[in-house]
Design a protein around this motif. Structure first.
Motif, PDB file in Angstrom:
ATOM      1  N   ASP A 166      43.996  42.658  37.957  1.00 21.74           N
ATOM      2  CA  ASP A 166      43.832  42.823  39.391  1.00 21.74           C
ATOM      3  C   ASP A 166      45.192  42.675  40.083  1.00 21.74           C
ATOM      4  O   ASP A 166      46.041  41.886  39.636  1.00 21.74           O
ATOM      5  N   PRO A 167      45.437  43.425  41.192  1.00 20.52           N
ATOM      6  CA  PRO A 167      46.751  43.333  41.866  1.00 20.52           C
ATOM      7  C   PRO A 167      47.127  41.917  42.288  1.00 20.52           C
ATOM      8  O   PRO A 167      48.284  41.510  42.174  1.00 20.52           O
ATOM      9  N   VAL A 168      46.142  41.145  42.792  1.00 18.43           N
ATOM     10  CA  VAL A 168      46.446  39.776  43.216  1.00 18.43           C
ATOM     11  C   VAL A 168      46.884  38.932  42.023  1.00 18.43           C
ATOM     12  O   VAL A 168      47.876  38.200  42.070  1.00 18.43           O
ATOM     13  N   ASP A 169      46.156  39.039  40.941  1.00 21.27           N
ATOM     14  CA  ASP A 169      46.499  38.289  39.737  1.00 21.27           C
ATOM     15  C   ASP A 169      47.848  38.716  39.193  1.00 21.27           C
ATOM     16  O   ASP A 169      48.658  37.880  38.766  1.00 21.27           O
ATOM     17  N   ASP A 186      37.330  32.665  40.025  1.00 25.75           N
ATOM     18  CA  ASP A 186      36.221  33.228  40.794  1.00 25.75           C
ATOM     19  C   ASP A 186      36.701  34.071  41.963  1.00 25.75           C
ATOM     20  O   ASP A 186      35.893  34.450  42.831  1.00 25.75           O
ATOM     21  N   VAL A 187      38.020  34.331  42.038  1.00 20.52           N
ATOM     22  CA  VAL A 187      38.571  35.228  43.050  1.00 20.52           C
ATOM     23  C   VAL A 187      38.951  36.543  42.384  1.00 20.52           C
ATOM     24  O   VAL A 187      38.410  37.601  42.698  1.00 20.52           O
TER      25      VAL A 187
END
Length: 339
Positions: A4-7, A18-19
């Protein structure tokens, strides 16, 4: 693995549980993971038990129980000798670590069970093609039903157990387990054909006369099952180590195996007759045997090229026995990933 981009951008500096990431932390997480494992295991058990019920029904209602006659049992064993020889050759062609007997036997037995699914599907769908002219209906039935269904259930026998084992650790292992599945399928199919129509009470020479000819014919058909499923199994092994394209690779293997299977079923009912008509000195048994030897030889050559290419690459890589074992890719369907 795609992230994921945030990760990806935080690079582990923030807790994103959990996000955009997940792991087993809470009691609910552990419960969900446990239920998933139970569900996967339960589904496997249900499939195996259902196949076992169908097999028992064949013994009780379908005449398969006649295999308990010593003479019939020997005929069944003899009918799979050629198929066993092909499977043994494929096993010997594996240049990596030897495959454990336990996995080979488990694959063999699962194929015996799952053959019942193919028999039911084939019987259910055959009437839909019987209304067509034979020259059209039979080839369509062989290519669209028999080939794909039988090759899929044989591959399922590999996928359900051996595929998930860490000892399935090389692409070529897929061909070995595929051959074991083909041998199991050929064994139960031969047994059904040989015992079909035999009545309780037949013994000795009566049994030989009723089943001997069928056993000889089935001995010729068995090697094809091993060859086709070894090809599909090879591609299953290729898929295990190329997760990003696993689906298309598996489908490709099934398509190739099903094509060879369907073509054999179609031509075996046409070519021998043409040979007999073309040359009066050729008898029907000779024509059938000659056709099968040539056809299986061509399919075996196709498989041989695949195995030889792997063997050459293995040798060129300079891998010594026990070194360089490739790590298998796990999929989202494997409960051991925890995902």
């Amino acid at each position: 693995m795609q992230r994921d981009p945030v990760d990806r951008e935080t690079r582990g500096k923030r807790d994103l549980y959990d996000v955009s990431t997940w792991e087993r932390r809470s009691a609910v997480d552990k419960l969900a993971a446990g239920l998933y494992r139970v569900g996967v295991a339960g589904t496997k058990a249900f499939v195996v038990l259902l196949a076992l019920v169908f097999l028992i029904a064949q013994f009780v209602l379908g005449g398969l129980g006649a295999v308990s006659d010593p003479v019939v049992g020997v005929l069944v064993v003899l009918s799979v000798v050629p198929a066993f020889a092909i499977a043994a050759y494929i096993w010997r062609s594996d240049v990596t670590t030897g495959e454990p007997l336990s996995l080979l036997v488990a694959t063999f037995l699962l194929a015996v069970l799952f053959a019942m699914f193919a028999a039911i599907v084939n019987s259910f769908l055959q009437p839909a093609f019987s209304s067509l002219p034979a020259l059209i209906g039979l080839p369509l039935f062989f290519f669209l039903v028999v080939g794909p269904v039988e090759e899929t259930v044989k591959l399922l026998a590999v996928r359900l157990f051996a595929y998930r084992d860490p000892r399935f650790n090389a692409v070529i292992d897929g061909a070995v387990y595929g051959a074991a599945a083909g041998l199991g399928f050929a064994t139960i199919e031969n047994a059904i054909y040989i015992t079909r129509g035999l009545e309780a009470g037949l013994a000795g020479i009566e049994v030989v006369g009723a089943a001997g000819g069928t056993a000889a014919t089935r001995a010729l058909a068995g090697p094809g099952h091993v060859l086709y499923s070894a090809i599909a199994g090879y591609y299953l092994g290729l898929a295990k180590f190329n997760r990003e394209n696993a689906g298309p690779i598996v489908i490709k293997g099934v398509l190739i195996a099903a094509f060879f299977h369907g073509l054999y079923n179609t031509l075996s009912g046409i070519v021998p007759g043409l040979l007999v008509a073309a040359a009066s000195w050729i008898t029907p048994p000779v024509a059938l045997i000659g056709f099968i030897l040539v056809y299986d030889g061509l399919v075996a050559y196709f498989l041989y090229r695949k195995l030889s290419a792997y063997r050459r690459a293995y040798a060129d890589a300079g891998i010594r026995d026990g070194d360089g074992d490739p790590m298998p890719e796990l999929t989202e369907f494997d409960p051991d990933t925890g995902r």
